[in-house]
Design an enzyme around this catalytic site. Sequence first.
Site, PDB file in Angstrom:
ATOM      1  N   SER A 143       0.865  -1.176   0.000  1.00  0.00           N
ATOM      2  CA  SER A 143       0.000   0.000   0.000  1.00  0.00           C
ATOM      3  C   SER A 143       0.901   1.224   0.000  1.00  0.00           C
ATOM      4  O   SER A 143       2.100   1.126   0.307  1.00  0.00           O
ATOM      5  CB  SER A 143      -0.878   0.008   1.262  1.00  0.00           C
ATOM      6  OG  SER A 143      -1.538   1.253   1.428  1.00  0.00           O
ATOM      7  N   TYR A 156      -2.437  -1.396  10.219  1.00  0.00           N
ATOM      8  CA  TYR A 156      -2.401  -1.548   8.763  1.00  0.00           C
ATOM      9  C   TYR A 156      -1.027  -1.182   8.217  1.00  0.00           C
ATOM     10  O   TYR A 156      -0.459  -1.913   7.389  1.00  0.00           O
ATOM     11  CB  TYR A 156      -3.482  -0.660   8.145  1.00  0.00           C
ATOM     12  CG  TYR A 156      -3.705  -0.868   6.669  1.00  0.00           C
ATOM     13  CD1 TYR A 156      -4.478  -1.926   6.211  1.00  0.00           C
ATOM     14  CD2 TYR A 156      -3.142  -0.004   5.721  1.00  0.00           C
ATOM     15  CE1 TYR A 156      -4.699  -2.121   4.848  1.00  0.00           C
ATOM     16  CE2 TYR A 156      -3.354  -0.191   4.371  1.00  0.00           C
ATOM     17  CZ  TYR A 156      -4.129  -1.246   3.939  1.00  0.00           C
ATOM     18  OH  TYR A 156      -4.338  -1.443   2.592  1.00  0.00           O
TER      19      TYR A 156
END
Length: 287
Positions: A143, A156
Amino acid sequence: MTAIQGSAAAVTGAASGIGRALALELARRGCDLALADRDEAGLQAVAAEIRKEGQRKVSLHRVDVGEPAQIAAFAEAAVTAHPALNIVVNNAGVALLGQFGEIEQAQMEWLFNINFWGVVHGTRAFLPQLSQQREAHIVNISSIFGILAPPGQSAYCAAKFAVRGFSESLRHELAMADSPVRLSVVHPGGVATSIARNSRTGTGVTDNARRAESIERFDALAKTTPAAAAQRIIAGIEKNEPRILIGKDAWFMDLLQRFRPATYWKVMQRQMEKVAARRIARAAAAK
């Protein structure tokens, strides 16, 4: 170069979002598919769409990538169905809203089992098969939050940074061993998927309005479509790109982190405040 035409690919998280878009685009370009997800109905829908457009061989596999035994079984079944399988996309992922103090350890471990260990176990399960091919490719989805880390995303970001580190080290090992396997790590910016809406919330988060605001902010920033993301990933596979950035926002944030590695958040915060102000203004004008 890893050719798509005539290849066979395993894709996790294939029932929705980037995974679904990848499945459709790979099939259009002549690639057979082993598709994995927990959502069996979603897999069936993707397969039906692929079959409308052509005669690619598609196998469907219900898999929870948080369970190593299921990943191992998926790899075995996928290779049985597609003996020449040479592309693996470790795409499945989840999100968890909350600051570090609002997240229980068990919740963080749940996310890591999927977002990080799912990638590691998937890579390990398929690597022997890939190593036997003339050309092969691993795609691990990190990401932009594997390059920089905003507040409220500690779990995350930790997992996505780990995916990046694991992938880059493994890529260097494969190159040193003169392996036929290439590896790309992908850093999407804002992509219009359901990951934010399907996210879990830390047990310490009691403000429902905050969750709604977080989802609204993500939706406002998610400018890239899953189809565009899939096309960019496939271009990266074909060119053997080691790092694939998706979206202008990802390019901007990557550059920002390079120039201001310890102070990028001040700039990001100002940008996000501007986006929020424009959203409020538009909402007021619409009334």
